[in-house]
Enzyme design. Sequence first.
Site, mmCIF file in Angstrom:
data_model
loop_
_atom_site.group_PDB
_atom_site.id
_atom_site.type_symbol
_atom_site.label_atom_id
_atom_site.label_comp_id
_atom_site.label_asym_id
_atom_site.label_seq_id
_atom_site.Cartn_x
_atom_site.Cartn_y
_atom_site.Cartn_z
ATOM 1 N N ASP A 55 83.580 24.189 99.462
ATOM 2 C CA ASP A 55 83.211 22.805 99.727
ATOM 3 C C ASP A 55 83.576 22.437 101.156
ATOM 4 O O ASP A 55 84.749 22.398 101.513
ATOM 5 C CB ASP A 55 83.950 21.884 98.741
ATOM 6 C CG ASP A 55 83.562 20.420 98.889
ATOM 7 O OD1 ASP A 55 82.760 20.090 99.777
ATOM 8 O OD2 ASP A 55 84.064 19.595 98.091
ATOM 9 N N MET A 80 88.553 24.548 99.669
ATOM 10 C CA MET A 80 88.141 23.533 100.635
ATOM 11 C C MET A 80 88.022 24.200 101.998
ATOM 12 O O MET A 80 89.000 24.744 102.522
ATOM 13 C CB MET A 80 89.166 22.398 100.689
ATOM 14 C CG MET A 80 89.231 21.533 99.438
ATOM 15 S SD MET A 80 87.661 20.735 99.041
ATOM 16 C CE MET A 80 87.348 19.791 100.538
ATOM 17 N N HIS A 134 85.185 16.621 91.086
ATOM 18 C CA HIS A 134 86.250 17.046 92.000
ATOM 19 C C HIS A 134 87.181 15.868 92.224
ATOM 20 O O HIS A 134 86.848 14.927 92.952
ATOM 21 C CB HIS A 134 85.612 17.519 93.305
ATOM 22 C CG HIS A 134 86.582 17.992 94.328
ATOM 23 N ND1 HIS A 134 86.227 18.226 95.647
ATOM 24 C CD2 HIS A 134 87.907 18.283 94.257
ATOM 25 C CE1 HIS A 134 87.284 18.625 96.320
ATOM 26 N NE2 HIS A 134 88.315 18.659 95.503
ATOM 27 N N HIS A 147 77.825 17.434 92.488
ATOM 28 C CA HIS A 147 79.240 17.449 92.826
ATOM 29 C C HIS A 147 79.717 16.009 92.979
ATOM 30 O O HIS A 147 79.167 15.236 93.777
ATOM 31 C CB HIS A 147 79.468 18.233 94.118
ATOM 32 C CG HIS A 147 80.900 18.557 94.392
ATOM 33 N ND1 HIS A 147 81.596 19.515 93.693
ATOM 34 C CD2 HIS A 147 81.778 18.025 95.293
ATOM 35 C CE1 HIS A 147 82.826 19.584 94.152
ATOM 36 N NE2 HIS A 147 82.965 18.676 95.114
ATOM 37 N N MET A 179 87.798 10.097 95.387
ATOM 38 C CA MET A 179 88.905 9.957 96.339
ATOM 39 C C MET A 179 89.636 8.630 96.104
ATOM 40 O O MET A 179 88.993 7.613 95.836
ATOM 41 C CB MET A 179 88.386 9.994 97.773
ATOM 42 C CG MET A 179 87.538 11.201 98.109
ATOM 43 S SD MET A 179 86.936 11.097 99.810
ATOM 44 C CE MET A 179 85.820 12.486 99.858
ATOM 45 N N ASP A 202 82.590 13.767 94.110
ATOM 46 C CA ASP A 202 83.816 13.698 94.906
ATOM 47 C C ASP A 202 84.517 12.365 94.680
ATOM 48 O O ASP A 202 84.032 11.314 95.119
ATOM 49 C CB ASP A 202 83.497 13.848 96.396
ATOM 50 C CG ASP A 202 83.278 15.300 96.795
ATOM 51 O OD1 ASP A 202 84.087 16.149 96.374
ATOM 52 O OD2 ASP A 202 82.320 15.578 97.536
ATOM 53 N N GLY A 254 82.914 13.486 104.752
ATOM 54 C CA GLY A 254 81.790 14.398 104.823
ATOM 55 C C GLY A 254 81.402 14.684 106.265
ATOM 56 O O GLY A 254 81.880 14.040 107.201
#
Length: 217
Positions: A173, A135, A64, A31, A35, A33, A142
């Site tokens: 998630d 979500m 994602h 996965h 941002m 992530d 995290g």
Amino acid sequence: MKLAPSILSADFSCLGAQVKEATSAGADYLHIDVMDGHFVPNISFGAPVMKSLDSLDTAPYDVHLMIENPDRYISDFVTEKTEFITVHQEACIHLHRTLQHIKSFGISAGVAVNPGTPVQMLESVIEDVDLVLVMSVNPGFGGQSLIPSTLRKIERLAEFKEKEGLSYQIEIDGGVKKENISQVLSAGAEIIVAGSAVFGAKDISQAVRDLKEASSR
């Protein structure tokens, strides 16, 4: 159940070794992530970090994008190892067009919803998505605890999927660990994102095996 450990929680000084360890232990996806510090209050990494893993024997990428204007960057995350690219309903002005943009690269298209967004907001595009990501924490950091009310969203998505004969996969998630994974799966989740529960463990391989074992109880 498929497991997608989030590299956001990995030790980036030995990222390659850690993702190979997770893959060897049975992780189904990595996965990714992403941002931008605008859509969510944190900055993670971009496509070059993900692509640094391309030559390694790892699980496919589950990307994602927690970013504004995701259309500008979708092509950057397209590789031979990219299986999903997921964008946020809340970040896309023209969500249907964005999903078609992802599909134009031969990549499966996903849409994510934050804890405060009802799944009914996906009604107009639900037949066009390959993945719905719920979500279960507020995105950006995290190590948070799962918000129990988000499990009802998964139940609604699972019921609608069966009723309408659709084929999208349901992903969750945030805050999933071996103590609550059976509850999450009972609600209807099919892909489990786990960050700190995998890469925050002293033994990554054992953490993957523990989650897989807990999911079968």
